[in-house]
Design a protein around this motif. Structure first.
Motif, PDB file in Angstrom:
ATOM      1  N   GLU A 212      93.994  -8.090 -40.999  1.00 27.10           N
ATOM      2  CA  GLU A 212      94.250  -9.215 -40.102  1.00 27.10           C
ATOM      3  C   GLU A 212      93.151 -10.268 -40.294  1.00 27.10           C
TER       4      GLU A 212
ATOM      5  N   PHE B 225      98.073 -12.575 -42.373  1.00 27.27           N
ATOM      6  CA  PHE B 225      98.120 -11.124 -42.295  1.00 27.27           C
ATOM      7  C   PHE B 225      98.409 -10.633 -43.705  1.00 27.27           C
TER       8      PHE B 225
ATOM      9  N   PHE C  19     108.683  -7.727 -48.924  1.00 34.06           N
ATOM     10  CA  PHE C  19     107.971  -8.497 -47.894  1.00 34.06           C
ATOM     11  C   PHE C  19     107.354  -9.768 -48.481  1.00 34.06           C
TER      12      PHE C  19
ATOM     13  N   PHE D 266     101.371 -12.731 -45.232  1.00 32.25           N
ATOM     14  CA  PHE D 266     102.269 -13.283 -44.226  1.00 32.25           C
ATOM     15  C   PHE D 266     101.540 -14.425 -43.532  1.00 32.25           C
TER      16      PHE D 266
ATOM     17  N   ASP E 168     103.134 -16.551 -41.531  1.00 25.20           N
ATOM     18  CA  ASP E 168     103.862 -16.938 -40.323  1.00 25.20           C
ATOM     19  C   ASP E 168     104.038 -15.785 -39.344  1.00 25.20           C
ATOM     20  N   ARG E 169     103.275 -14.704 -39.544  1.00 27.44           N
ATOM     21  CA  ARG E 169     103.397 -13.556 -38.657  1.00 27.44           C
ATOM     22  C   ARG E 169     102.022 -12.977 -38.344  1.00 27.44           C
ATOM     23  N   ASN E 170     101.884 -12.456 -37.143  1.00 31.20           N
ATOM     24  CA  ASN E 170     100.662 -11.757 -36.775  1.00 31.20           C
ATOM     25  C   ASN E 170     100.774 -10.288 -37.161  1.00 31.20           C
ATOM     26  N   MET E 171      99.633  -9.634 -37.302  1.00 33.45           N
ATOM     27  CA  MET E 171      99.645  -8.205 -37.585  1.00 33.45           C
ATOM     28  C   MET E 171      99.942  -7.451 -36.293  1.00 33.45           C
ATOM     29  N   THR E 172     101.110  -6.854 -36.227  1.00 31.25           N
ATOM     30  CA  THR E 172     101.527  -6.108 -35.044  1.00 31.25           C
ATOM     31  C   THR E 172     101.889  -4.684 -35.451  1.00 31.25           C
TER      32      THR E 172
ATOM     33  N   GLU F 263     104.582  -3.369 -34.850  1.00 30.00           N
ATOM     34  CA  GLU F 263     105.981  -3.425 -35.285  1.00 30.00           C
ATOM     35  C   GLU F 263     106.085  -3.643 -36.796  1.00 30.00           C
ATOM     36  N   ILE F 264     105.354  -4.631 -37.332  1.00 31.76           N
ATOM     37  CA  ILE F 264     105.444  -4.907 -38.764  1.00 31.76           C
ATOM     38  C   ILE F 264     104.771  -3.799 -39.568  1.00 31.76           C
TER      39      ILE F 264
ATOM     40  N   GLN G  18     107.211  -1.063 -39.742  1.00 30.41           N
ATOM     41  CA  GLN G  18     108.314  -1.451 -40.615  1.00 30.41           C
ATOM     42  C   GLN G  18     107.945  -1.227 -42.078  1.00 30.41           C
TER      43      GLN G  18
END
Length: 328
Positions: A269, A274, A293, A306, A308-312, A314-315, A318
């Motif tokens: 992060e 990310f 990805f 990534f 446009d996405r935060n490290m969560t 959920e990802i 996935q």
């Protein structure tokens, strides 16, 4: 198969060059830039090296002439329109130039790509790509030996050695062959000191890097009945130790040192991105996993970013779920 005669003709037929490489450059990226710069210098050509990222501190010794510049629009945007040739080294997708992408794509100069990664994007005029090579630096070595373009000097050989040594995992990865060792011997014959180069790249780490490595190792978890290992580094970890992104180089490989693990992941992060690093053993194609990805790379070593996405969680879950399907 690289057409070295065509590459030689492009070099000899033009006078000004802009060299660049991918975001967060490694030793193959920086080494290839410096080696190519020294080749052009030997030929009396004018060359500039402009990168999106700052050169990692452990690789700055390769830039003996202090020629690498970090891109900003005010100072370097016009350079893309003032050269005859733009050379993309050690990457094969324009988005890997990040802040320079628009300038790169809009430039009227001849664009060439010299690389050894898989699945290239069609973004240049001429491709000199061969995935059988261990490193982009090795391609440049073959350019010299096969075309006699310039004499192989220590100034050229040293960054090429750094490129090959690091991209082969200190000569232990799959593309480490008898032929490659014979090539490397020609580099050592110029006076390159392998002990010194290894020490500067790997054994002069800042304390902040070692502390961050400790945190990364502490975070390791196993999945898929111990066949997958992964580690997580957060922005908070970077801030706590005063570490930087380039400090994480090779961290992901520690996952593969665990018994029975065949696929390793490193989740990072950062403030504006990310990042995920993928590593595998045998014929597990993590480049295809990374491609799911938006990433890519080699069969056993790839990455994805990534923006446009935060490290969560959920990802992360996935990606882990998809990783399991590659080891079945």
């Amino acid at each position: 198969m690289v057409n070295f005669q065509k590459l030689k003709n492009i070099i000899l037929s033009n006078n000004t060059f802009l060299l660049t490489t991918h975001v967060n450059p490694d030793a193959d990226a920086i080494g290839s830039e410096i080696a190519f710069y020294q080749i052009l210098k030997a030929l009396g050509k004018k060359a500039y090296i402009i990168n999106h990222s700052e050169t990692p501190y452990n690789l700055k010794f390769l830039d003996t002439d202090n020629v690498i510049r970090q891109f900003n629009l005010d100072d370097y945007a016009d350079y893309f329109n003032q050269v005859d040739v733009i050379v993309a080294l050690d990457f094969n997708r324009s988005d890997r130039t990040v802040s320079m992408q628009k300038n790169f794509e809009r430039a009227k100069a001849i664009k060439i790509c010299i690389d050894h990664h898989q699945d290239p994007e069609k973004f240049v005029d001429y491709e000199f790509i061969d995935t059988d090579y261990s490193a982009t630096g090795e391609i440049l070595l073959s350019l010299i030996t096969e075309t006699k373009l310039v004499q192989l000097t220590k100034e050229i050989a040293e960054p090429i050695y750094a490129a090959i040594m690091t991209d082969t995992g200190s000569f232990r990865f799959e593309r480490t062959t008898a032929k490659l060792h014979r090539k490397v011997a020609t580099l050592l014959e110029t006076g390159v000191n392998p002990t010194e180069i290894y020490d500067k790249i790997y054994d002069q780490s800042k304390f902040s890097k070692i502390k961050l490595l400790g945190r990364a190792l502490e975070s390791i978890q196993l999945s898929a009945n111990g066949r997958i290992a992964y580690m997580i580094i957060t922005q908070k970890d970077f801030d706590e130790f005063g570490a930087i992104e380039s400090d994480t180089e090779n961290f992901v490989n520690y996952n593969l040192s665990i018994e029975n693990v065949v696929l390793g992941l490193l989740f990072i992060e950062l403030k504006n991105v990310f990042k995920v690093s993928f590593r595998s053993k045998g014929n597990i194609p993590v480049n295809k996993l990374a491609a799911e990805f938006g990433g890519g790379g080699h069969t056993n070593a790839s990455g994805a970013r990534f923006f446009d996405r935060n490290m969560t969680s959920e990802i992360i879950n996935q990606i882990l779920s998809r990783a399991v399907s590659y080891i079945k």
